[in-house]
Design a protein around this motif. Structure first.
Motif, mmCIF file in Angstrom:
data_model
loop_
_atom_site.group_PDB
_atom_site.id
_atom_site.type_symbol
_atom_site.label_atom_id
_atom_site.label_comp_id
_atom_site.label_asym_id
_atom_site.label_seq_id
_atom_site.Cartn_x
_atom_site.Cartn_y
_atom_site.Cartn_z
ATOM 1 N N LEU A 284 0.848 -1.189 0.000
ATOM 2 C CA LEU A 284 0.000 0.000 0.000
ATOM 3 C C LEU A 284 0.884 1.239 0.000
ATOM 4 O O LEU A 284 2.111 1.133 -0.022
ATOM 5 N N GLN A 285 0.264 2.419 0.040
ATOM 6 C CA GLN A 285 1.014 3.675 0.115
ATOM 7 C C GLN A 285 0.482 4.476 1.296
ATOM 8 O O GLN A 285 -0.710 4.468 1.580
ATOM 9 N N ASP A 286 1.392 5.203 1.960
ATOM 10 C CA ASP A 286 0.950 6.071 3.051
ATOM 11 C C ASP A 286 0.507 7.417 2.477
ATOM 12 O O ASP A 286 0.497 7.610 1.258
ATOM 13 N N THR A 287 0.178 8.347 3.336
ATOM 14 C CA THR A 287 -0.379 9.621 2.881
ATOM 15 C C THR A 287 0.636 10.510 2.172
ATOM 16 O O THR A 287 0.257 11.462 1.509
ATOM 17 N N SER A 288 1.907 10.187 2.272
ATOM 18 C CA SER A 288 2.916 10.944 1.525
ATOM 19 C C SER A 288 3.265 10.253 0.210
ATOM 20 O O SER A 288 4.138 10.712 -0.522
ATOM 21 N N GLY A 289 2.593 9.122 -0.077
ATOM 22 C CA GLY A 289 2.842 8.390 -1.313
ATOM 23 C C GLY A 289 3.955 7.371 -1.224
ATOM 24 O O GLY A 289 4.299 6.732 -2.219
ATOM 25 N N THR A 290 4.516 7.206 -0.032
ATOM 26 C CA THR A 290 5.598 6.242 0.168
ATOM 27 C C THR A 290 5.035 4.822 0.180
ATOM 28 O O THR A 290 4.091 4.548 0.923
ATOM 29 N N PRO A 291 5.599 3.926 -0.627
ATOM 30 C CA PRO A 291 5.143 2.530 -0.595
ATOM 31 C C PRO A 291 5.400 1.922 0.783
ATOM 32 O O PRO A 291 6.460 2.128 1.383
ATOM 33 N N ARG A 292 4.417 1.183 1.285
ATOM 34 C CA ARG A 292 4.535 0.538 2.592
ATOM 35 C C ARG A 292 4.089 -0.907 2.480
ATOM 36 O O ARG A 292 3.168 -1.234 1.748
ATOM 37 N N SER A 293 4.764 -1.761 3.229
ATOM 38 C CA SER A 293 4.367 -3.161 3.313
ATOM 39 C C SER A 293 4.360 -3.540 4.792
ATOM 40 O O SER A 293 4.832 -2.790 5.639
ATOM 41 N N LYS A 294 3.854 -4.701 5.060
ATOM 42 C CA LYS A 294 3.815 -5.167 6.447
ATOM 43 C C LYS A 294 5.227 -5.227 7.033
ATOM 44 O O LYS A 294 5.429 -4.935 8.211
ATOM 45 N N ALA A 295 6.202 -5.559 6.200
ATOM 46 C CA ALA A 295 7.589 -5.672 6.662
ATOM 47 C C ALA A 295 8.114 -4.349 7.221
ATOM 48 O O ALA A 295 8.990 -4.347 8.086
ATOM 49 N N ASP A 296 7.566 -3.211 6.757
ATOM 50 C CA ASP A 296 8.005 -1.900 7.261
ATOM 51 C C ASP A 296 7.688 -1.718 8.741
ATOM 52 O O ASP A 296 8.260 -0.848 9.391
ATOM 53 N N PHE A 297 6.761 -2.498 9.254
ATOM 54 C CA PHE A 297 6.325 -2.321 10.639
ATOM 55 C C PHE A 297 6.820 -3.431 11.559
ATOM 56 O O PHE A 297 6.465 -3.451 12.741
ATOM 57 N N LEU A 298 7.640 -4.343 11.027
ATOM 58 C CA LEU A 298 8.218 -5.382 11.885
ATOM 59 C C LEU A 298 9.100 -4.725 12.942
ATOM 60 O O LEU A 298 9.753 -3.725 12.683
ATOM 61 N N GLY A 299 9.103 -5.306 14.121
ATOM 62 C CA GLY A 299 9.879 -4.743 15.224
ATOM 63 C C GLY A 299 9.064 -3.790 16.082
ATOM 64 O O GLY A 299 9.535 -3.304 17.104
ATOM 65 N N ARG A 300 7.813 -3.509 15.666
ATOM 66 C CA ARG A 300 6.933 -2.623 16.429
ATOM 67 C C ARG A 300 5.583 -3.303 16.653
ATOM 68 O O ARG A 300 5.136 -4.084 15.831
ATOM 69 N N TRP A 301 4.967 -2.967 17.741
ATOM 70 C CA TRP A 301 3.586 -3.370 17.971
ATOM 71 C C TRP A 301 2.713 -2.496 17.096
ATOM 72 O O TRP A 301 2.970 -1.299 16.947
ATOM 73 N N VAL A 302 1.671 -3.073 16.514
ATOM 74 C CA VAL A 302 0.788 -2.341 15.605
ATOM 75 C C VAL A 302 -0.664 -2.569 16.008
ATOM 76 O O VAL A 302 -1.083 -3.705 16.240
ATOM 77 N N LEU A 303 -1.415 -1.464 16.077
ATOM 78 C CA LEU A 303 -2.871 -1.536 16.180
ATOM 79 C C LEU A 303 -3.408 -1.110 14.827
ATOM 80 O O LEU A 303 -3.136 0.009 14.368
ATOM 81 N N LEU A 304 -4.147 -1.975 14.182
ATOM 82 C CA LEU A 304 -4.568 -1.787 12.791
ATOM 83 C C LEU A 304 -6.087 -1.787 12.685
ATOM 84 O O LEU A 304 -6.748 -2.694 13.202
ATOM 85 N N TYR A 305 -6.615 -0.771 12.001
ATOM 86 C CA TYR A 305 -8.064 -0.681 11.793
ATOM 87 C C TYR A 305 -8.346 -0.450 10.314
ATOM 88 O O TYR A 305 -7.696 0.372 9.670
#
Length: 192
Positions: A32-53
């Protein structure tokens, strides 16, 4: 007695984690892409706890209420500096109307670290499917407006990228924060 009790609790946690892995809920990656247009994947958030909605910006009441609750839970957890950081994420289920600019405008009213993610309809469908989120766009009215019916759940993902828990509408921000803290306290990283 205390040793046996702790051993039993460890075994229960281990069994629950094995069961969650077997479900494969949220194990798939997303592109997916964030609000700045940067591509993001689940791997970008490894190492952190995530609350996802998963939700959408044109939602009349449920999504704003859930994002307020999510934001409040994150604030409650941030009060304890001993806890690891928690990343709140919002994935749109309505990529047709929720481009990066719309997400940025909408999310500024919630937690300042809440990251919004969007993408093509196919990318969004794949992300929702990875978490088994139900999504169905309703009929359009005379103005072309429509509502998107979707699962109303907030997902907790651990630093290893493993789904740990999910929370429905009936949970308060305080209950959500208490549960997340419990998962953080009992967390054991996956072996390499």
């Amino acid at each position: 007695w205390l040793y046996l009790r702790q051993q039993k609790e460890r075994q229960q946690r281990s069994r629950r984690l094995r069961d969650l892995r077997a479900l494969s809920l949220g194990q798939g990656d997303f592109q997916l892409q964030d609000t700045s247009g940067t591509p993001r994947s689940k791997a970008d958030f490894l190492g952190r706890w995530v609350l996802l909605y998963f939700g959408f910006t044109h939602c009349p009441d449920v999504c704003p209420e859930e994002l307020e609750k999510l934001s409040r839970a994150v604030e409650l957890l941030e009060r304890d500096p001993a806890l690891p950081p928690l990343q709140p994420l919002f994935v749109t289920v309505d990529p047709e109307r929720d481009d990066a600019a719309a997400l940025a405008r909408y999310l500024r009213d919630f937690h300042p670290r809440l990251v919004g993610l969007t993408g093509t309809p196919e990318q969004v469908r794949a992300a929702a499917a990875a978490f088994r989120v139900y999504v169905s766009a309703g009929p359009r009215d005379a103005d072309g407006d429509y509502v998107v019916d979707h699962s109303v759940l907030t997902f907790l993902v651990d630093p290893d990228g493993i789904f740990r828990d999910c929370y429905g509408r009936s949970r308060t921000a305080e209950e959500l924060a208490r549960s997340v803290r419990g998962h953080m306290d009992s967390y054991e990283p996956l072996p390499p």
